[in-house]
Design an enzyme around this catalytic site. Structure first.
Site, mmCIF file in Angstrom:
data_model
loop_
_atom_site.group_PDB
_atom_site.id
_atom_site.type_symbol
_atom_site.label_atom_id
_atom_site.label_comp_id
_atom_site.label_asym_id
_atom_site.label_seq_id
_atom_site.Cartn_x
_atom_site.Cartn_y
_atom_site.Cartn_z
ATOM 1 N N ASP B 25 -3.967 -10.006 5.313
ATOM 2 C CA ASP B 25 -3.065 -10.457 4.256
ATOM 3 C C ASP B 25 -1.729 -10.881 4.855
ATOM 4 O OD1 ASP B 25 -4.816 -9.858 2.253
ATOM 5 O OD2 ASP B 25 -3.613 -8.282 1.318
ATOM 6 N N LYS B 82 -5.551 -16.021 -2.944
ATOM 7 C CA LYS B 82 -6.066 -15.277 -4.099
ATOM 8 C C LYS B 82 -5.774 -15.985 -5.413
ATOM 9 C CE LYS B 82 -5.486 -10.627 -2.120
ATOM 10 N NZ LYS B 82 -6.860 -10.142 -1.991
ATOM 11 N N GLY B 154 -3.763 -1.485 -1.428
ATOM 12 C CA GLY B 154 -2.372 -1.037 -1.373
ATOM 13 C C GLY B 154 -2.218 0.466 -1.360
ATOM 14 N N ARG B 166 -20.684 2.766 0.741
ATOM 15 C CA ARG B 166 -21.826 3.692 0.721
ATOM 16 C C ARG B 166 -22.695 3.451 -0.517
ATOM 17 N NH1 ARG B 166 -22.755 7.701 4.309
ATOM 18 N NH2 ARG B 166 -21.008 8.611 5.449
ATOM 19 N N GLY B 215 -7.655 -0.353 1.467
ATOM 20 C CA GLY B 215 -7.286 0.965 1.970
ATOM 21 C C GLY B 215 -7.394 1.116 3.472
ATOM 22 N N GLY B 236 -5.026 -5.495 4.166
ATOM 23 C CA GLY B 236 -3.936 -5.981 3.334
ATOM 24 C C GLY B 236 -2.624 -5.415 3.794
ATOM 25 N N SER B 237 -2.156 -4.447 3.058
ATOM 26 C CA SER B 237 -0.854 -3.856 3.345
ATOM 27 C C SER B 237 -0.836 -3.127 4.684
ATOM 28 C CB SER B 237 -0.504 -2.866 2.231
ATOM 29 O OG SER B 237 -0.934 -3.369 0.984
#
Lengths: 198, 295
Positions: B25, B82, B154, B166, B215, B236-237
């Site tokens: 990101d 996005k 995030g 999973r 995550g 991302g973050s």
């Protein structure tokens, strides 16, 4: 009776569609193995550099001290590069200029057809048989010099080239149905190596 | 079948090229250049990273076009961007702009609570999030050419990404042992088209690549989801909210390649500085979860 062993074909597995190449090599009579480190190169008869992002692979080749070992490998054994792999094999890369292994006498321009919406499937011919050529954000070979030999062209540009023991394609034979091009490479590897078992 | 035609194969083809890589990101061209230099196989343009969207609130929309254009000019790797769930006009705009992939993403504020974009109608490929096999197959039915597990964007917490990968992998395995009549029943349970359920039963995998997101904050996180079956990762973050983005980006790229090699993972985990702060998902109010957006 002398029986030829199935050649062991390494597939550079730093990033990209190496899984698809593994399946294609199996279908073409070779034994595929993933190559991620220097020592992986010791046990293979030929190497495929797959499609993916050439910049990513280049960073990792440098980071993992694989750049020189690959060049050395290419001086004695066959290498086949598809798309990003062809970019890495070239003598010169344009758009933007970047480092390469310089194993083939090619000048290659990256992303030369445009972006993803310009990706395409072309129906061509190889060895008298129909060939489905899948171009994904593909490069164009602007010049194939030296003793290189153009095997397939599209819109006047070379898209499959061989030079000595090496091969490069700007499209993805590993994403199409037929195994003809992988078989061609596997045979090249078999005939260039002397690995035979009784 | 739509999912085997030439246009769809080209869309899946680009996703194939991203395998084993890291999609990062970025909110501007400067970050995109850092990502490319670190070895990202693609970048995702968005106006704020999920951690900031979470903190600042408000409506999160498609990025500013001039920023996306500048990112496209600054890097040679594929550029994704996005759009809000169901916002087919944002998607048309990005298609004309020429981005390489569109993420119809739960990280942005949904534009439509009932309908996702009809993605087969576009020439540009789409990636969509999913929490389970049924959701993944509904998105593929609409034309998504890449699936990513949603995780919880995030959060800096890998627990939801693990749960989702999973779940999908387990549900796919279960289909492979069922008979024809049982697959019809499963299609009903999964609320997914029978032909796609049959495809998964036969191949043991989705008709598209299956990546992981939401995550991932450390090289170990990236390697974990890849060992669980993800074929590439979105971060991302996790990169630009850490104390040393360049180093962390490189380390996660290395981890995505050597995900099965603990010695290399140790190398990748050394001297990284601080990871982004994480959130306890159990303490997040229901209304703040991003993963429950879309169906």
């Amino acid at each position: 009776m002398i029986k030829k062993a199935r050649p062991i074909i390494g597939i550079l597995a730093l990033q990209g569609d190496f899984e698809a190449h593994k399946r294609a090599v199996e279908g073409a009579g070779g034994d595929p193995v993933e190559v991620r480190t220097k020592s992986d190169l010791d046990h293979i008869d030929g190497l495929i550099i797959p499609g993916g992002e050439s910049t990513t692979m280049l960073k990792m080749l440098a980071e993992e001290d694989l750049f020189e070992p690959l060049r050395q490998f290419g001086r004695v054994k066959p290498v086949f590069g598809t798309c990003a792999g062809a970019i890495l094999l070239a003598k010169e890369v344009l758009n933007p200029p970047q480092n390469s292994l310089q194993l083939m006498d090619l000048v290659v321009e990256r992303n030369a057809y445009g972006r993803q919406i310009d990706s395409r499937i072309a129906h061509l011919e190889f060895g008298g048989e129909p060939l489905e050529a899948v171009f994904i954000r593909a490069p164009v070979i602007r010049k194939a010099g030296g003793d290189s030999h153009v095997l397939v062209s599209y819109n006047g540009d070379p898209v499959l080239v061989e030079q000595g023991r090496h091969m490069a394609s700007t499209f993805h034979p590993e994403l199409a149905g037929g195994a003809a091009i992988h078989r061609f490479f596997v045979e090249k590897v078999s005939s260039s190596g002397k690995r035979k078992i009784a | 079948m739509n999912f085997l035609n030439e246009q769809f194969r080209l869309k899946v083809g680009l996703a194939e090229m991203l395998k084993g890589g890291v999609i990062m990101d970025v909110v501007n061209a400067e970050q995109a250049v850092i990502a490319e230099k670190a070895g990202a196989c693609a970048v995702m343009a968005l106006e704020r990273v999920p951690a900031d969207i979470r903190k600042e609130g408000g409506v999160a929309r498609m990025s500013n076009i001039s920023v996306i254009r500048e990112i496209m000019r600054s890097v040679s790797i594929p550029v994704m961007a996005k759009v809000r769930i169901g916002h087919f006009t944002e998607a048309r705009i990005l298609e004309v702009l020429g981005v390489d992939y569109i993420d119809e993403s739960e990280v942005l504020t949904p534009a439509d609570e009932e309908h996702h974009v009809a993605k087969h109608d576009f020439k540009v490929p789409f990636v969509c999030g999913a929490r389970n096999l049924g959701e993944a197959l509904r998105r593929v039915a609409e034309g998504a050419a890449m699936i990513r597990t949603k995780g919880e964007a995030g959060s800096g917490n890998i627990v939801e990404a693990v749960r989702h990968i999973r779940t999908i992998v387990k549900e796919m395995k279960q289909l492979t042992v069922l008979g024809k009549e049982e697959l019809v029943h499963e299609a009903k349970n999964l609320q997914a088209p029978l032909e796609l359920v049959e495809y998964v039963a036969e191949h043991g995998k989705l008709p598209t690549p299956n990546f992981s997101a939401g995550g991932i904050a450390t090289p170990a996180d990236a390697a974990l989801v890849m060992q669980l079956g993800a074929e590439a990762v979105f971060v991302g973050s996790g990169i630009f909210k850490s104390s040393d983005p360049e180093k962390r980006a490189k380390a996660i790229v290395k981890a995505a390649t050597f995900y099965k090699d603990p010695v290399k993972l140790l190398e990748a985990s050394e001297e990284l500085g601080d990871a982004m702060p994480g959130l306890d998902i159990a303490k997040l109010p229901e209304g703040e979860l991003m993963q429950t957006r879309g169906w």
